[in-house]
Write a protein that holds these residues in place. Sequence first.
Motif, PDB file in Angstrom:
ATOM      1  N   LEU A 212       4.618  -1.277   0.642  1.00 62.62           N
ATOM      2  CA  LEU A 212       5.164  -2.284  -0.263  1.00 62.62           C
ATOM      3  C   LEU A 212       4.052  -3.044  -0.990  1.00 62.62           C
ATOM      4  O   LEU A 212       4.054  -3.135  -2.221  1.00 62.62           O
ATOM      5  CB  LEU A 212       6.044  -3.264   0.525  1.00 62.62           C
ATOM      6  N   PHE A 213       3.100  -3.588  -0.245  1.00 67.11           N
ATOM      7  CA  PHE A 213       2.005  -4.331  -0.865  1.00 67.11           C
ATOM      8  C   PHE A 213       1.152  -3.424  -1.746  1.00 67.11           C
ATOM      9  O   PHE A 213       0.656  -3.841  -2.782  1.00 67.11           O
ATOM     10  CB  PHE A 213       1.123  -4.998   0.198  1.00 67.11           C
TER      11      PHE A 213
ATOM     12  N   LYS B 206       3.367  -2.953  -4.977  1.00 64.61           N
ATOM     13  CA  LYS B 206       3.675  -4.132  -5.790  1.00 64.61           C
ATOM     14  C   LYS B 206       2.532  -5.140  -5.883  1.00 64.61           C
ATOM     15  O   LYS B 206       2.587  -6.038  -6.720  1.00 64.61           O
ATOM     16  CB  LYS B 206       4.907  -4.842  -5.216  1.00 64.61           C
TER      17      LYS B 206
ATOM     18  N   THR C  30       4.860  -9.069  -4.472  1.00 66.11           N
ATOM     19  CA  THR C  30       5.732  -8.835  -3.326  1.00 66.11           C
ATOM     20  C   THR C  30       6.360 -10.154  -2.879  1.00 66.11           C
ATOM     21  O   THR C  30       5.646 -11.094  -2.541  1.00 66.11           O
ATOM     22  CB  THR C  30       4.939  -8.215  -2.158  1.00 66.11           C
TER      23      THR C  30
ATOM     24  N   ASP D 281      11.477  -8.864  -0.638  1.00 63.52           N
ATOM     25  CA  ASP D 281      10.967  -7.489  -0.632  1.00 63.52           C
ATOM     26  C   ASP D 281      10.501  -7.101   0.768  1.00 63.52           C
ATOM     27  O   ASP D 281      10.772  -5.989   1.242  1.00 63.52           O
ATOM     28  CB  ASP D 281       9.785  -7.337  -1.595  1.00 63.52           C
TER      29      ASP D 281
END
Length: 190
Positions: A19-20, A23, A28, A32
Motif C-alpha cells: 500500500l505505502f 500510494k 495513504t 486505506d
Amino acid sequence: MANTAKFDRRDVLESATRLFWQKGYHGTSTRDIQQATNLKPGSIYAAFGSKSGLFNEVLHFYAESMAGQLSQILSQHSAVTEGLRAFLHHVILEGGDDAPSELCLLAKSLSELEEGEAALLSETRKLLAATEQRFQKALAQAVANGELPADTDTALAARQFQIQLIGLRSYLRATGNKDAVASLITQLFR
C-alpha cells in the motif's frame, strides 16, 4: 491477562508495504490502511502506535526483504559480480510485474518525506546506507575473489551500484523501456 494480537504481523506488514509503496506515505490514508490490512483503527494503533510507526516498520520490512533477496541471489552465483548483476535484473525487471511501483520504496520515500518528518527521513537514510554497506561487503568479496582489481575502492563502487539501482528503476519508470534497462544491466562490471 494481556491482550494478544489476533493477526499475523507479517501479513499486515506485507499488505501495508504494498500500500505505502503504491500510494506513498502521504497518499495513504488511515482508511486505506484499514482496508489493506483488515484491521480496525484501534488494532493498528495498539500494534504500531501510529501511521508513522507502521510506516517505520514497513521501511524496515522492505529493507530486510531486499537484503534477503540480495543474499539469496548472491548465494546462487559463484561470481559475486554475476550475483550483483542478477540481483539488479531480478529487482528491476523481474520483480516489476509484482511490485506496486517500479521505484525503490526507500528512494520513493526519501523523495516524498519532508524535513518535518525527521524521524522517518532519518530512518530511511539509515536503511539506504545499510543497503550500500551490504553492496560494499559483496564488492569487497569480489575483490578478494579476483573478480575486480585489487585497488577497487569498494565504498565508491558500492555507492555507484546503489545509484545504478535507483537510477535504472527510475529510468524504467520514466520510459518503460525494459530492453534498454536490460542492456545497461548487462554492461555492469565489464
